[in-house]
Design an enzyme around this catalytic site. Structure first.
Site, PDB file in Angstrom:
ATOM      1  N   GLY A 193     -27.785 -12.118  24.969  1.00 26.14           N
ATOM      2  CA  GLY A 193     -29.168 -11.722  25.227  1.00 26.14           C
ATOM      3  C   GLY A 193     -29.417 -11.573  26.705  1.00 26.14           C
ATOM      4  N   GLU A 197     -23.836 -13.396  50.476  1.00 22.09           N
ATOM      5  CA  GLU A 197     -22.711 -13.250  49.554  1.00 22.09           C
ATOM      6  C   GLU A 197     -22.590 -11.779  49.150  1.00 22.09           C
ATOM      7  OE1 GLU A 197     -23.135 -14.849  45.542  1.00 22.09           O
ATOM      8  OE2 GLU A 197     -21.244 -15.898  45.841  1.00 22.09           O
ATOM      9  N   LYS A 235     -25.812 -19.055  26.350  1.00 23.53           N
ATOM     10  CA  LYS A 235     -26.209 -17.673  26.611  1.00 23.53           C
ATOM     11  C   LYS A 235     -25.215 -17.099  27.617  1.00 23.53           C
ATOM     12  CE  LYS A 235     -28.252 -15.128  29.457  1.00 23.53           C
ATOM     13  NZ  LYS A 235     -27.461 -13.903  29.281  1.00 23.53           N
ATOM     14  N   GLU A 243     -24.304 -24.117  39.438  1.00 24.60           N
ATOM     15  CA  GLU A 243     -23.115 -23.682  40.196  1.00 24.60           C
ATOM     16  C   GLU A 243     -23.427 -22.281  40.699  1.00 24.60           C
ATOM     17  OE1 GLU A 243     -20.868 -25.673  40.879  1.00 24.60           O
ATOM     18  OE2 GLU A 243     -20.765 -27.155  39.279  1.00 24.60           O
ATOM     19  N   VAL A 249     -33.645 -14.438  26.566  1.00 20.61           N
ATOM     20  CA  VAL A 249     -32.969 -15.632  26.005  1.00 20.61           C
ATOM     21  C   VAL A 249     -32.855 -16.720  27.085  1.00 20.61           C
ATOM     22  CG1 VAL A 249     -30.847 -16.486  24.953  1.00 20.61           C
ATOM     23  CG2 VAL A 249     -31.764 -14.271  24.266  1.00 20.61           C
ATOM     24  N   CYS A 287     -17.095 -16.867  43.406  1.00 18.42           N
ATOM     25  CA  CYS A 287     -18.057 -17.691  44.145  1.00 18.42           C
ATOM     26  C   CYS A 287     -17.377 -18.464  45.266  1.00 18.42           C
ATOM     27  CB  CYS A 287     -18.743 -18.651  43.189  1.00 18.42           C
ATOM     28  SG  CYS A 287     -17.567 -19.602  42.216  1.00 18.42           S
ATOM     29  N   GLY A 316     -31.148 -12.224  30.362  1.00 20.73           N
ATOM     30  CA  GLY A 316     -31.557 -13.423  31.088  1.00 20.73           C
ATOM     31  C   GLY A 316     -33.054 -13.642  31.025  1.00 20.73           C
TER      32      GLY A 316
END
Ligand code: NAD
Length: 475
Positions: free
Chosen positions: A200, A378, A169, A244, A205, A278, A202
């Site tokens: 799709g 972040e 996905k 992650e 799907v 990230c 979150g």
């Protein structure tokens, strides 16, 4: 207008049963450039069923058969490099020159999995036990919008190397990249059902992947909030989970460093991927004794950084991926000022000549402390925070005083001292005087930055269950 109407299930392009459409945007112009039709829960279930049906045969393939399939994937993705770059420029706004790696990385990631698979040990004798690494089952692979194609290829190649089949996905915001990848992988001619890709949402799907009993393993790259949610939901069906997640990585500048020489490394680490990375080194820890000198050099260096049209060769920073992301970054810039950090350069609003497009001024705060929200959360944009420290132990304490632990960068002349500090940093990856990547080394985070590791043998291991067979010879 790009109209992406099909998803990929059981070796075929199919029209999803879901009939919701999402707009695709060009972040450099704010214009709608296309639409993607999104799969629904039933589409996800169909894809999972296809992967489940393909699992018994694929899990029994030999190393050579998997290597051959991965090599075909590698060739197919390499052939699409320019098309991928075009999609990445258009829907993500990565600068053409600085962001070129985003188009080469998907094929490189597959090549790195091939390398890891060649020497991977699937069976070994441990005392009286034969320990066999067995593929865990169907993997649900969920990717974010920053480097979507790269994450798809890395996760899928690793799952297949281990003998798992997959439902992917991808981020619904990166459908152009996904389409290029699907077309390439289709040409690689893998057995039907071995991989399936469903665009799709979150919460539809993605949620089905989290809940479905036929999914044995989730590998997720994205925000910490969604990662925590997947861990909670996945626990009900005991899914194996690799996460992650985000970061707030420190760059520790030591007092013996040559500031002029290291400044490009600091800014590349902080502004990587237009700040939407990230691993970005967003907290710059600078010795109090040389703070003023550092500030002057840093301000001058950031003045040379160009935020603008990603198609131009001299652009360093492209737009934020969406208006929502632009607003988020603006809010943090506002917050930094309210919290009392000194704005060294950049600030609120768009760069002068760029009133259209979700562009941000490269921004540097200084004289911040590590308790400020701009130092703890972040931001995911080109906004960096300089925090002064007093002595190595203080730098280590500040670096580790974070919920995250993905990456760190240490810069100094005395490499023995740098390594001594590196050993005390709680992060999955600590770089010294360089930003080089070692693709066969594990990648992943401590604490809220994730769970488990990707890449190299650690990556393949994450899709396997060890089974010990103990045979009594003299029965
Ligand atoms: P996100 O968490 O919002 O979305 C990531 C993916 O999860 C998307 O495909 C999304 O559709 C899906 N998703 C959303 N809700 C879901 C749900 N309830 N169930 C299942 N799936 C769901 O993240 P994003 O905004 O796309 O990406 C940015 C984030 O990703 C940042 O926090 C960044 O640090 C992180 N990231 C981490 C790494 C890493 O390797 N550690 C790499 C890149 C990005």
């Amino acid at each position: 207008m790009n109209c992406i109407e099909q998803i990929y299930i059981n070796g075929k392009f199919v029209t999803p049963l879901g009939n919701e459409w999402a707009n695709l945007y060009n972040p450099s112009t704010e214009q709608v450039i296309g639409q993607v039709r999104l799969g629904n829960k039933q589409d996800a279930q169909n894809a999972i069923a296809a992967a489940h049906a393909a699992f018994p045969a694929w899990s029994q393939t030999t190393r050579e058969e998997r290597l051959a399939a991965l090599k075909r994937m590698h060739q197919a993705i390499i052939a699409r490099e320019d098309e991928l770059m075009e999609a990445i420029l258009l829907e993500y706004g990565a600068p053409a020159v600085k962001g070129r790696w985003m188009a080469t990385y998907p094929a490189d990631a597959i090549a790195q999995v091939i390398d890891a698979l060649k020497s991977f040990v699937f069976e070994e004798q441990i005392g009286s036990a034969k320990v066999i690494q067995t593929p865990v089952g169907v993997a649900g692979l969920i990717t974010p919008w920053n480097s979507n194609a790269g994450f798809i290829c890395n996760k899928l190649a690793t799952a297949l190397a281990a003998g798992c089949t997959a439902l992917i996905k991808p981020s619904e915001m990166s459908a152009l990249q996904t389409q290029v990848v699907i077309e390439a992988l289709h040409e690689a001619n893998l057995p039907s059902g071995v991989f399936n890709i469903v665009n799709g949402r979150g919460d539809i799907v993605g949620e089905e992947i989290a809940n479905n009993t036929q999914i044995a393993k989730i590998s997720f790259t994205g925000s910490t909030t969604v990662g925590q949610h997947l861990l909670t939901v996945g626990a009900t069906t005991m899914k194996r989970i690799t996460l992650e997640l985000g970061g707030k990585s420190p760059t520790i500048v030591l007092d013996d460093a040559d500031f002029k020489m290291i400044m490009p490394l600091i800014l590349n680490a902080g502004f990587a991927n237009s700040g939407q990375a990230c691993i970005a080194g967003t907290r710059i820890l600078v010795p109090q004794s040389r703070l003023q000198e550092f500030e002057q050099l840093a301000k001058h260096a950031v003045m040379q950084i160009k935020s603008g049209n990603p198609y131009l060769a001299d652009t360093d920073i492209g737009p934020m991926v969406s208006e929502k992301q632009w607003q988020r970054v603006q809010n943090y810039i506002r917050l930094g000022q309210e919290e009392g950090a000194t704005l060294l350069i950049g600030g609120l609003g768009k760069p002068n000549d760029l009133q259209t497009g979700w562009f941000v001024k490269p921004t540097l705060f200084t004289r911040a402390n590590n308790q400020m929200r701009i130092a703890r959360e972040e931001i995911f944009g080109p906004v960096l925070t300089i925090i002064p420290y007093d002595g190595d132990e203080d730098a280590i304490t500040i670096a580790n005083d974070t919920d995250y632990g993905l990456s760190a960068l240490i810069l100094g002349t005395d490499t023995v001292r740098c390594e001594r500090i590196a050993r005390k940093i709680n992060a999955g990856r600590v770089l010294i005087n360089s930003l080089v990547n070692e693709p066969l080394a594990p990648f992943g985070g401590f604490k809220h930055s994730g769970l488990g590791r990707e890449n190299g043998r650690w990556g393949i291991n994450a899709y396997l269950e060890p089974k010990a067979i103990i045979l009594q010879e003299n029965y």
